[in-house]
Design an enzyme around this catalytic site. Structure first.
Site, short mmCIF file in Angstrom:
data_model
loop_
_atom_site.label_atom_id
_atom_site.label_comp_id
_atom_site.label_asym_id
_atom_site.label_seq_id
_atom_site.Cartn_x
_atom_site.Cartn_y
_atom_site.Cartn_z
N LYS A 117 0.83 -1.21 0.00
CA LYS A 117 0.00 0.00 0.00
C LYS A 117 0.86 1.25 0.00
O LYS A 117 0.52 2.24 -0.65
CB LYS A 117 -0.93 0.02 1.23
CG LYS A 117 -2.12 -0.91 1.12
CD LYS A 117 -3.15 -0.60 2.20
CE LYS A 117 -4.29 -1.61 2.21
NZ LYS A 117 -5.21 -1.38 3.33
N LYS A 200 -7.76 -10.64 -8.39
CA LYS A 200 -8.86 -10.70 -7.44
C LYS A 200 -9.84 -9.56 -7.69
O LYS A 200 -9.40 -8.43 -7.93
CB LYS A 200 -8.26 -10.57 -6.02
CG LYS A 200 -9.10 -11.14 -4.92
CD LYS A 200 -8.36 -11.04 -3.59
CE LYS A 200 -8.75 -9.78 -2.86
NZ LYS A 200 -8.40 -9.78 -1.44
N LYS A 203 -12.40 -3.49 -5.06
CA LYS A 203 -12.92 -2.14 -5.33
C LYS A 203 -11.81 -1.21 -5.80
O LYS A 203 -12.07 -0.17 -6.36
CB LYS A 203 -13.63 -1.57 -4.10
CG LYS A 203 -12.72 -1.40 -2.90
CD LYS A 203 -13.53 -1.28 -1.61
CE LYS A 203 -12.64 -1.61 -0.42
NZ LYS A 203 -13.31 -2.35 0.63
P1 AMP Z 1 -11.34 -6.08 1.58
O1 AMP Z 1 -12.43 -5.10 1.69
O2 AMP Z 1 -10.79 -6.22 0.20
O3 AMP Z 1 -10.28 -5.89 2.60
O4 AMP Z 1 -11.98 -7.51 1.88
C1 AMP Z 1 -12.78 -7.76 2.99
C2 AMP Z 1 -13.10 -9.25 3.03
O5 AMP Z 1 -13.68 -9.71 1.80
C3 AMP Z 1 -11.88 -10.12 3.28
O6 AMP Z 1 -12.21 -11.11 4.23
C4 AMP Z 1 -11.57 -10.74 1.95
O7 AMP Z 1 -11.05 -12.02 2.05
C5 AMP Z 1 -12.93 -10.79 1.26
N1 AMP Z 1 -12.73 -10.58 -0.18
C6 AMP Z 1 -12.42 -9.41 -0.79
N2 AMP Z 1 -12.30 -9.56 -2.12
C7 AMP Z 1 -12.54 -10.86 -2.39
C8 AMP Z 1 -12.57 -11.64 -3.59
N3 AMP Z 1 -12.33 -11.10 -4.79
N4 AMP Z 1 -12.83 -12.96 -3.49
C9 AMP Z 1 -13.09 -13.53 -2.28
N5 AMP Z 1 -13.09 -12.85 -1.12
C10 AMP Z 1 -12.81 -11.53 -1.15
#
Ligand code: AMP
Ligand code: TRP
Length: 335
Positions: A117, A200, A203
């Site tokens: 980051k 992946k 957002k």
């Molecule tokens: P984030 O907002 O990206 O930090 O993700 C929050 C939660 O959503 C975490 O537990 C991630 O593992 C899950 N997550 C985010 N993006 C994905 C994805 N593309 N596929 C599966 N799980 C996701």
């Protein structure tokens, strides 16, 4: 909320977007919804984490409510689980300070998410808050004596740090914290970007076209799915290596419909990608439409939503306050 003897679960998500994306829904929320039955679960909207990068103040308030509303709409039951906002419980910031003093500079510097980051932002502009982000996360978890922390693979290192800090505190000041385990479900599907199916879904993706938002109107999601990247073979089959686009569509289809990938493949045998996409549009809409509707309902009554969050905060404050009192006593901080 009655006291239970179930093990404690803690997890959270940042309120950093107006809508959760399909990956959050499949990879996190639907997992949490299942787990809340077997655990004394705490689900937190981690707004203190969100401000480690610049946020617009009014936007942050709105996204905090929107995130909480989507938790509930997706099945987190505030009568079963403790759903709350991190800034409602001051113990998080207080314990994070204490844990800061127990974390080595080099130890924190090895966190790969910070490296990624801060590189993106430029190391000089990245905040110290971004650097200590994992220590605040450790505080979140340890305050509730959580046994299980369901997170994605990218958070494994932060849970490892949490375990190290718990052990360090316990050996220096006496048994105080339960040492938590990361719960990284192997069976949980990873959702990939519809345009770049090797990345992946996130957002923070460069283009919006590959991102399915839970709260997007049906026609927007339909367009994105119909334009998803596939391949030239024209055969519906699963092969992550050579057919990442089609495989991603099959995974999403399978998870949301409850059908196995094999049975989805059999259903579309001899048919084109267009048919598969049309089918997927229906499956996705069938899952997301109720979540969207319920979210809108909840957001139309912010007083009721705030009442639910205040109720969660009350229980969270009780539990976290108990742990913090013990921590202060152990290290000799006058109350
Ligand atoms: P984030 O907002 O990206 O930090 O993700 C929050 C939660 O959503 C975490 O537990 C991630 O593992 C899950 N997550 C985010 N993006 C994905 C994805 N593309 N596929 C599966 N799980 C996701
Ligand atoms: N860092 C987590 C993420 O980006 C969010 C988070 C903050 C969290 N505190 C937590 C997750 C405590 C689990 C437990 O996904």
């Amino acid at each position: 909320m009655t006291e239970t003897s179930k093990p404690v679960l803690f997890s959270g998500m940042q309120p950093s977007a107006d809508s959760l994306q399909l990956g959050n829904y499949i990879g996190a929320l639907s997992q949490w919804t299942k787990m809340q039955e077997d655990y004394d679960a705490f689900f937190c909207v981690v707004n203190l984490h969100a401000i480690t990068v610049p946020q617009d103040p009014a936007g942050l308030v709105a996204r905090t409510r929107r995130t909480a509303a989507q938790y509930i709409a997706a099945g987190i039951d505030p009568a079963k689980s403790t759903l709350f906002v991190q800034s409602h419980v001051s113990a998080h910031a207080e314990l994070a300070w204490v844990l800061n003093t127990l974390t080595g500079f080099g130890e924190a510097g090895r966190m790969t998410q910070f490296k990624d980051k801060s590189q993106k932002q430029g190391t000089d502009t990245a905040s110290v808050g971004l650097f200590t982000y994992p220590i605040l996360m450790a505080a979140d978890i340890l305050l509730y004596q959580a046994a299980s922390v369901p997170v994605g693979e990218d958070q494994r290192q932060h849970v490892e740090l949490t375990r190290d800090l718990a052990n360090r505190f316990n050996s220096r000041f006496g048994d105080t914290f339960l040492v938590p385990e990361a719960h990284i479900s192997k069976g949980t599907a990873k959702v990939y970007d519809l345009q770049v199916p090797t990345a992946k879904m996130s957002k923070s993706a460069e283009s919006d076209a590959g991102l399915v938002n839970v709260l997007d109107p049906a026609n927007v999601t339909k367009k994105k799915i119909m334009r998803a990247v596939t391949d030239d073979e024209g055969v519906v089959r699963f092969d992550r290596e050579t057919k990442p686009g089609v495989s991603n569509l099959l995974t999403i289809y399978s998870v949301l419909s409850g059908q196995s990938v094999d049975s989805v493949v059999a259903e579309y045998d001899g048919r084109g990608y267009g048919d598969l996409k049309k089918g997927l549009v229906e499956v996705v809409e069938g899952s997301l439409a109720p979540v969207r509707e319920r979210t809108e309902e909840l957001l139309s009554d912010p007083a009721e939503l705030d009442r639910l969050l205040a109720q969660g905060a009350e229980r969270a404050n009780e539990v976290a306050g108990r742990t913090l009192d013990l921590v202060y006593e152990r290290i000799g901080l006058m109350r």
